[in-house]
Scaffold this motif. Sequence first.
Motif, PDB file in Angstrom:
ATOM      1  N   VAL A  81       0.736  -1.162   0.343  1.00 32.24           N
ATOM      2  CA  VAL A  81      -0.001   0.159  -0.239  1.00 32.24           C
ATOM      3  C   VAL A  81       0.818   1.201  -0.192  1.00 32.24           C
ATOM      4  O   VAL A  81       0.894   2.040  -0.893  1.00 32.24           O
ATOM      5  N   GLU A  82       2.068   1.180   0.646  1.00 31.28           N
ATOM      6  CA  GLU A  82       2.812   2.157   1.015  1.00 31.28           C
ATOM      7  C   GLU A  82       3.415   2.879  -0.726  1.00 31.28           C
ATOM      8  O   GLU A  82       3.441   4.187  -1.059  1.00 31.28           O
ATOM      9  N   GLU A  85       0.736   3.991  -2.874  1.00 29.99           N
ATOM     10  CA  GLU A  85       0.901   5.488  -2.858  1.00 29.99           C
ATOM     11  C   GLU A  85       2.034   6.041  -3.216  1.00 29.99           C
ATOM     12  O   GLU A  85       2.109   7.961  -3.879  1.00 29.99           O
ATOM     13  N   ARG A  86       3.235   5.993  -2.877  1.00 27.85           N
ATOM     14  CA  ARG A  86       4.191   6.718  -3.417  1.00 27.85           C
ATOM     15  C   ARG A  86       4.178   6.374  -5.119  1.00 27.85           C
ATOM     16  O   ARG A  86       4.565   7.457  -5.302  1.00 27.85           O
ATOM     17  N   ARG A 111      -8.433   2.421  -3.289  1.00 25.62           N
ATOM     18  CA  ARG A 111      -8.197   2.777  -4.094  1.00 25.62           C
ATOM     19  C   ARG A 111      -7.987   4.094  -5.209  1.00 25.62           C
ATOM     20  O   ARG A 111      -8.064   4.857  -5.622  1.00 25.62           O
TER      21      ARG A 111
ATOM     22  N   SER B  50      -1.224   9.411   4.260  1.00 25.83           N
ATOM     23  CA  SER B  50      -1.729   7.779   3.884  1.00 25.83           C
ATOM     24  C   SER B  50      -0.962   6.599   4.065  1.00 25.83           C
ATOM     25  O   SER B  50      -1.418   5.451   4.195  1.00 25.83           O
ATOM     26  N   ALA B  51       0.383   7.161   3.413  1.00 24.18           N
ATOM     27  CA  ALA B  51       1.290   5.958   3.197  1.00 24.18           C
ATOM     28  C   ALA B  51       2.238   6.142   4.451  1.00 24.18           C
ATOM     29  O   ALA B  51       2.706   4.991   4.971  1.00 24.18           O
ATOM     30  N   PHE B  59       1.497   1.852  14.184  1.00 24.12           N
ATOM     31  CA  PHE B  59       2.408   1.265  14.830  1.00 24.12           C
ATOM     32  C   PHE B  59       2.525   1.499  16.643  1.00 24.12           C
ATOM     33  O   PHE B  59       3.066   0.833  16.972  1.00 24.12           O
ATOM     34  N   TYR B 247      -5.571  -0.336  11.651  1.00 26.59           N
ATOM     35  CA  TYR B 247      -4.667  -1.037  11.057  1.00 26.59           C
ATOM     36  C   TYR B 247      -5.913  -1.008   9.965  1.00 26.59           C
ATOM     37  O   TYR B 247      -5.347  -0.974   8.967  1.00 26.59           O
ATOM     38  N   TYR B 251      -5.917   2.251   7.472  1.00 25.41           N
ATOM     39  CA  TYR B 251      -4.877   2.362   6.370  1.00 25.41           C
ATOM     40  C   TYR B 251      -4.869   0.697   5.636  1.00 25.41           C
ATOM     41  O   TYR B 251      -5.032   1.477   4.483  1.00 25.41           O
ATOM     42  N   LEU B 252      -5.145  -0.558   5.680  1.00 25.95           N
ATOM     43  CA  LEU B 252      -5.091  -1.334   4.978  1.00 25.95           C
ATOM     44  C   LEU B 252      -6.419  -1.178   4.193  1.00 25.95           C
ATOM     45  O   LEU B 252      -6.427  -1.509   2.341  1.00 25.95           O
ATOM     46  N   GLY B 253      -7.483  -0.735   4.709  1.00 23.72           N
ATOM     47  CA  GLY B 253      -8.715  -1.088   4.283  1.00 23.72           C
ATOM     48  C   GLY B 253      -9.418  -2.661   3.732  1.00 23.72           C
ATOM     49  O   GLY B 253     -10.531  -3.116   2.737  1.00 23.72           O
ATOM     50  N   THR B 254      -8.596  -3.392   3.999  1.00 21.89           N
ATOM     51  CA  THR B 254      -8.990  -5.242   3.876  1.00 21.89           C
ATOM     52  C   THR B 254      -8.555  -5.580   5.559  1.00 21.89           C
ATOM     53  O   THR B 254      -7.719  -4.961   6.542  1.00 21.89           O
ATOM     54  N   GLU B 258      -4.355 -12.807   6.653  1.00 22.57           N
ATOM     55  CA  GLU B 258      -2.362 -12.751   6.711  1.00 22.57           C
ATOM     56  C   GLU B 258      -1.624 -11.758   7.061  1.00 22.57           C
ATOM     57  O   GLU B 258      -0.233 -11.398   7.234  1.00 22.57           O
ATOM     58  N   ASP B 263       5.676 -12.090  11.749  1.00 20.86           N
ATOM     59  CA  ASP B 263       6.493 -11.024  10.608  1.00 20.86           C
ATOM     60  C   ASP B 263       6.135  -9.630  11.353  1.00 20.86           C
ATOM     61  O   ASP B 263       6.475  -8.916  12.156  1.00 20.86           O
ATOM     62  N   ARG B 267       8.114  -7.082  14.165  1.00 23.93           N
ATOM     63  CA  ARG B 267       7.916  -5.936  13.921  1.00 23.93           C
ATOM     64  C   ARG B 267       8.113  -4.803  14.808  1.00 23.93           C
ATOM     65  O   ARG B 267       8.310  -3.817  15.717  1.00 23.93           O
ATOM     66  N   PRO B 294      12.778   1.716   6.654  1.00 25.20           N
ATOM     67  CA  PRO B 294      12.671   1.003   4.749  1.00 25.20           C
ATOM     68  C   PRO B 294      12.428   2.055   3.729  1.00 25.20           C
ATOM     69  O   PRO B 294      12.973   2.068   2.553  1.00 25.20           O
ATOM     70  N   VAL B 295      11.693   3.188   4.084  1.00 25.64           N
ATOM     71  CA  VAL B 295      10.815   4.123   2.692  1.00 25.64           C
ATOM     72  C   VAL B 295      11.721   5.046   2.359  1.00 25.64           C
ATOM     73  O   VAL B 295      12.420   4.784   1.724  1.00 25.64           O
ATOM     74  N   PHE B 296      13.104   5.554   3.192  1.00 28.34           N
ATOM     75  CA  PHE B 296      14.114   6.046   3.728  1.00 28.34           C
ATOM     76  C   PHE B 296      14.874   5.345   2.091  1.00 28.34           C
ATOM     77  O   PHE B 296      15.073   6.360   1.614  1.00 28.34           O
TER      78      PHE B 296
END
Lengths: 431, 352
Positions: A81-82, A85-86, A111, B50-51, B59, B247, B251-254, B258, B263, B267, B294-296
């Motif tokens: 999802v991230e 969006e990115r 979305r 949103s992301a 979290f 969440y 966020y997820l919408g579902t 899973e 995992d 985290r 991780p995004v960075f």
Amino acid sequence: MKLLQSIVLGAVLAGAIAPAFAQEQFVALPSYRVGPYASGGSGFYGGIIDYFSLVNAAGGINGVKVAWQECETEYNPSRGVECYERLKTQRGGATLVEPLSTSIAYGILDRIPQDKIPMTMLGYGRSDAANGKVFPYVFPLISSYWSQAAAMVKYLADKNGGSLKGKKIVHLYHDSAFGKEPLPVLEALAKQQGFELVKIPVAPPGSEQQAQWLQIRQARPDHVILWGWGVMNSVAIKTAQRNGFPREKILGVWWAGSEEDTVPSGDAAKGYTAMSFNTPGNYPVMDEIRAKLYKTGKGNLSDQARIGSVYHMRGVTAGILFVEAMRTAQEKFGKGKPVTGEQLRWGLEHLNIDAARQKAIGAANMFPTVKTSCEDHEGSGAVKVQQWDGKKWVAITPNWIVGDRALVKKLIDESSNRYAAEKNIKPACMP
Amino acid sequence: MFYREAGQFRTTYEADGQILPIRQDRIALLATLAVAAVAVPFMASPYMLSAILIPFLIFALAALGLNILTGYAGQLSLGTAAFMAVGAFASWNFVARVPGMPMLLAFVLGGLCAALVGIAFGLPSLRIRGFYLAASTLATQFFVIWCLTKISWLTGGSASGVITAQRIEIMGYAFDTPQRKYVLVLLVVALMALLAKNLVRSNVGRSWMAVRDMDVAAEVIGIRLMRTKLLAFAVSSFYCGVAGALYAFAYLGTVEPEAYSLDLSFRILFMIIIGGVGSILGSFLGAAFIVLLPVFLNIAAHGLALPTSVASNLELMVFGALIIFFLIVEPHGLARLWQIGKEKLRLWPFPH
């Protein structure tokens, strides 16, 4: 600090250059090349990128080059999802997205109509999304799980002289959304055709199956449908051998029918059959990819032995469908300029890749004829059965198999209308 | 220079007992909250909201829940994601099955269901502790996910087990844009963080810490072990349950089993280890670290034009190395680093 500065600088520069990308058709690829499903992801996305590179090398689509950007999801819905969006706002906005993951596709399903970005689900995901009146932006192209399940039953019936009456079929499945998806079709067909369906789940990721295969041996089924993914497949093939279960009786789903599933099983896999929506073999387009990309070091796969493998070819197929959709959209909305997400949606809904067009691309009979419409976002529903001869996959059904389309259509309508009612969607075709 | 408490006198018990005793801290926190609540929704891009920001807050809430249990009460747990799953599925079921169910109430009820499950799976903590307890909470993780895939009633009879979360609507107002979702999540998280901060400063929190530091001694001075431990499980699971519901809905919408895998439990555990065990602020710092890094790294690798396969492996390597680095250099996490920084600032420019 230096790193931060250079990144900020890079971002600013990218922003400044952005208008220069105006002649590009941008595709978002939330891909995965690490993690437990990396073998599938790297081959599939490698194939898409190889075909895009090939089209760009030939001058693009009427002069419009295809642009893409990857983002690592690790097959994790949250990261997916991230990534979506990115990517969706990069380079003037994405016009197509393909996540190759049921969970990520579900996560962004709500979305995409808002963002007006069409999403394809090549051979996976929500089968009922084939109804374009309820899911205008979703395209389970070529064949969905339900069409595959129906075709599997048809193939098995043909193998048994036309009828499965009194036979016993085990559905051995990955205990997740993916494994449960075909159950409505299999159950309906079991009732209709009078065969017994035994459902045996395997807990993900499926590396332990001793108990399940003992159960299968006791049940003495006529056929086993292996609805597996990733590591589960080779474990199943090996455990079947250890339990003395003939491989010829196992029929795998198309995510259980790649070199990555059979090669690790060694001799145990010889004679194993699986579904496919690609005909294995070599094609002019693959030769072209070898000659124009890999000879000059521009290919995407690092391991050249994987060129033309099942996942790679599936990626090339996806690339062909995407490019054809862009071409179709350009024919309606103006040649030589990129189309928007809404226009590409129209292109995906009016695909017509017949035998002649496939030949022109250099992919004759590589995949079935795809002809989409608002009522049918799948466009085909035809599949093949392939067999592992110990070294490579060979198609054992010369013609494309189509299962009970009427039944699948009925289930699609029921399920999608239920979704529409839940979400207050008025089913209608988009212009 | 700016960060000195000279001239700030506390003359009442109330003044002495407030959450942030230094005026500068109070101003900074209020300013941060004001920016987060008023400026950010207008300034930040939808992607940022949103992301990045929404998952960060969610979290952080889950890490807060785990921190209450592990950091304050000393009970190791690996079942965080399972409690989140209970919260998410319970909320979904309440909204789907009870007509006219208010969304916020559904979140609270989802949290309460998670608290009940938490109490049930907290029972072994009365007999075992440490790694053995961690292994027994692992059972929660497997049991809950197994239940959710097996019992189709819980997933509304959906064939695939994946269900779409309902639209968030509170008193006729739909929270459907990233801005609105962010504001809702921010409000819930800020409120619950304040509650947690006060809880750990109270009688209950002190008994948790007593149990954590030495449970035999705590029992000797009259703390009822069973009640204290189970309360910690209940409160912690409640926080995780609400985080799980957010969440799924914001966020997820579902809602699917899973998404709440082992995992995710790990985290969140990393978040509190890196952020700071036994610290409210640490939960936020740790969540920011795990969500943003991780995004960075991914964006940095893209900026350096590395091939994707190299980039993603590099990401894993840098991430692992940083975790090891933090554990060696500052085992008490980012919150402790912040505390040291503050102490240095108070002495600056004349350290002794």
